[in-house]
Design a protein around this motif. Sequence first.
Motif, short mmCIF file in Angstrom:
data_model
loop_
_atom_site.label_atom_id
_atom_site.label_comp_id
_atom_site.label_asym_id
_atom_site.label_seq_id
_atom_site.Cartn_x
_atom_site.Cartn_y
_atom_site.Cartn_z
N LEU A 45 49.61 39.41 41.40
CA LEU A 45 48.36 38.88 40.86
C LEU A 45 48.60 37.66 39.98
O LEU A 45 47.93 36.63 40.10
CB LEU A 45 47.67 39.96 40.01
N VAL A 46 49.57 37.82 39.08
CA VAL A 46 49.85 36.74 38.12
C VAL A 46 50.38 35.49 38.83
O VAL A 46 49.99 34.37 38.51
CB VAL A 46 50.85 37.23 37.05
N LEU A 47 51.27 35.72 39.79
CA LEU A 47 51.88 34.57 40.48
C LEU A 47 51.02 34.07 41.64
O LEU A 47 51.35 33.04 42.24
CB LEU A 47 53.27 34.95 40.99
N ASP A 48 49.96 34.81 41.93
CA ASP A 48 49.08 34.44 43.03
C ASP A 48 49.85 34.32 44.35
O ASP A 48 49.74 33.33 45.08
CB ASP A 48 48.36 33.11 42.69
N PHE A 62 42.32 40.71 32.74
CA PHE A 62 42.46 39.63 31.75
C PHE A 62 43.91 39.19 31.62
O PHE A 62 44.22 38.00 31.55
CB PHE A 62 41.92 40.07 30.38
N PHE A 63 44.85 40.19 31.58
CA PHE A 63 46.24 39.81 31.34
C PHE A 63 46.76 38.92 32.47
O PHE A 63 47.56 38.02 32.23
CB PHE A 63 47.12 41.06 31.18
N SER A 64 46.29 39.15 33.72
CA SER A 64 46.81 38.34 34.83
C SER A 64 46.31 36.91 34.70
O SER A 64 47.05 35.96 34.97
CB SER A 64 46.42 38.94 36.19
N TRP A 65 45.06 36.76 34.24
CA TRP A 65 44.51 35.41 34.03
C TRP A 65 45.29 34.71 32.91
O TRP A 65 45.71 33.56 33.05
CB TRP A 65 43.02 35.52 33.68
N ASN A 125 51.38 28.38 34.14
CA ASN A 125 51.01 27.03 34.58
C ASN A 125 51.26 26.01 33.47
O ASN A 125 51.76 24.91 33.73
CB ASN A 125 49.54 26.99 34.99
N GLU A 126 50.91 26.38 32.26
CA GLU A 126 51.09 25.46 31.13
C GLU A 126 52.59 25.17 30.94
O GLU A 126 52.98 24.02 30.68
CB GLU A 126 50.49 26.10 29.87
N THR A 127 53.40 26.20 31.07
CA THR A 127 54.85 26.02 30.88
C THR A 127 55.43 25.14 31.99
O THR A 127 56.23 24.24 31.73
CB THR A 127 55.56 27.39 30.87
N ILE A 128 55.00 25.41 33.21
CA ILE A 128 55.53 24.61 34.33
C ILE A 128 55.11 23.15 34.16
O ILE A 128 55.93 22.25 34.36
CB ILE A 128 55.03 25.18 35.68
N ASN A 129 53.86 22.91 33.79
CA ASN A 129 53.42 21.52 33.57
C ASN A 129 54.24 20.85 32.48
O ASN A 129 54.63 19.69 32.60
CB ASN A 129 51.94 21.49 33.18
N ALA A 131 59.92 35.11 39.05
CA ALA A 131 59.83 36.49 39.55
C ALA A 131 60.51 37.45 38.58
O ALA A 131 59.99 38.53 38.29
CB ALA A 131 60.45 36.58 40.94
N VAL A 132 61.66 37.03 38.05
CA VAL A 132 62.38 37.89 37.10
C VAL A 132 61.58 38.03 35.80
O VAL A 132 61.47 39.12 35.24
CB VAL A 132 63.79 37.29 36.80
N ILE A 133 61.02 36.94 35.36
CA ILE A 133 60.30 36.95 34.08
C ILE A 133 59.06 37.84 34.13
O ILE A 133 58.83 38.64 33.24
CB ILE A 133 59.98 35.50 33.64
N VAL A 134 58.28 37.71 35.19
CA VAL A 134 57.08 38.55 35.24
C VAL A 134 57.43 40.03 35.40
O VAL A 134 56.76 40.91 34.85
CB VAL A 134 56.08 38.12 36.35
N ARG A 135 58.52 40.29 36.12
CA ARG A 135 58.89 41.69 36.34
C ARG A 135 59.55 42.30 35.09
O ARG A 135 59.20 43.39 34.67
CB ARG A 135 59.86 41.80 37.54
#
Lengths: 181, 231
Positions: free
Chosen positions: A149-152, A70-73, A80-84, A133-137
Amino acid sequence: MRTSWTGTAWSAACEASATPFEPLVARYERPVFNAILRLAGNADEARDICQEVFVKVFENLRSYDPSRKFFSWMYRVAINETINHMKSRRRWEPLSDTLEYGHANPEQEMQASERHGEIQRALLAIDLKYRLAVIVRHFLQLSYSEAALVLDLPEKTVKSRLFTARQMLREILEPRNHAIR
Amino acid sequence: MQSDSERLIELVNLAADGQATPPQQDELQALVDQSAEARQLEASTRELVARLDHVESVDPPAELRPNVMRRVRSGTAVRHIHTLTRRRRFALAWAAAAALVLLVLLVDRPRRLDDHGATMAPAAEWPAVASLKSGKHTLVIRQKGNLYRLEPAISGSYPVVTTLIWDPKAAVLVAISAGPEASSSVHKAEFTLHGAEDRASVTIRRLGGAPFEIRVEVTGTEVLRTRVPVN
């Protein structure tokens, strides 16, 4: 501890009543808000985007694939929302030379510590794919495989981007000590 | 094929993340023992990783969760309509249509300066599409369709007279929330801020499909100018 929301029954319960959704918002609002804040660099925007993310997650519970974490979804929706949002923000071109977008100046919360302000400025100076990459890590505290997984992306690519991002940050934060490239 | 420096960077990063295998740790140790450059890279990478891992997280805004839950609950309420009987759905549809007509009448009627009740509540939830900064002044712009809510935050020697100006052919004033000293004309809204906590907002409606400019003046001097794009 990270909870794995895998039950379709739970999704169905949320569809019937929003009440079961509230603990999920409580659990994830801090990491999601902080990740968005580090990505976008502006607290007002982060709050608005974060709100949209949770509403979108709720509205799309039916499409959530329980075989995925769930967390990865959820983090993927947030990214995606932030990038948009950031793409739409680029259309707003300042006309005055003195104008700066909010994200060029980290918010007061982040300036509580000058060192943290320095990190945020450096983060905003690097390309989005490396920043992610820095943010997810570091801010979502995910492992390489979870980040992939999160970044696909393949894990190898995530590692490569993370290591490059750190090189870039070192060069910004310690301009004298970056002889090795 | 990795170069020596690429290999060193990989090993240093894996070690800093605690992900290096014992053979990788040995390989890194050998490199560090041989080279001052490798030692320096290892030390600075470890320091950076520690700094990144110790950046304090920021408390999410207190209103975030209540806002989410309010929106989510209103969404589930809408879904429940589908389970109602046909007769009740018909009645609800008529009520919704009546409310819509009432809303249109409210929005389109001639406005007084303090007439912002119809737009203020939803405007607070509109997404911020721009957060512009010029010196100590900022302008947050929220958008919903062709409506734009302008929220200036002005610093200076209070009281400061603040003016928001736009092209009257491109946009029209919908509402102003700025206290009793506010005034407006077809192309501008003017108000006085008495302190840093003093807040004002102006809602305008875009008329056409062309981009237009918004200017902010503080005591007659332009401090900020931006172009509003067309979606």
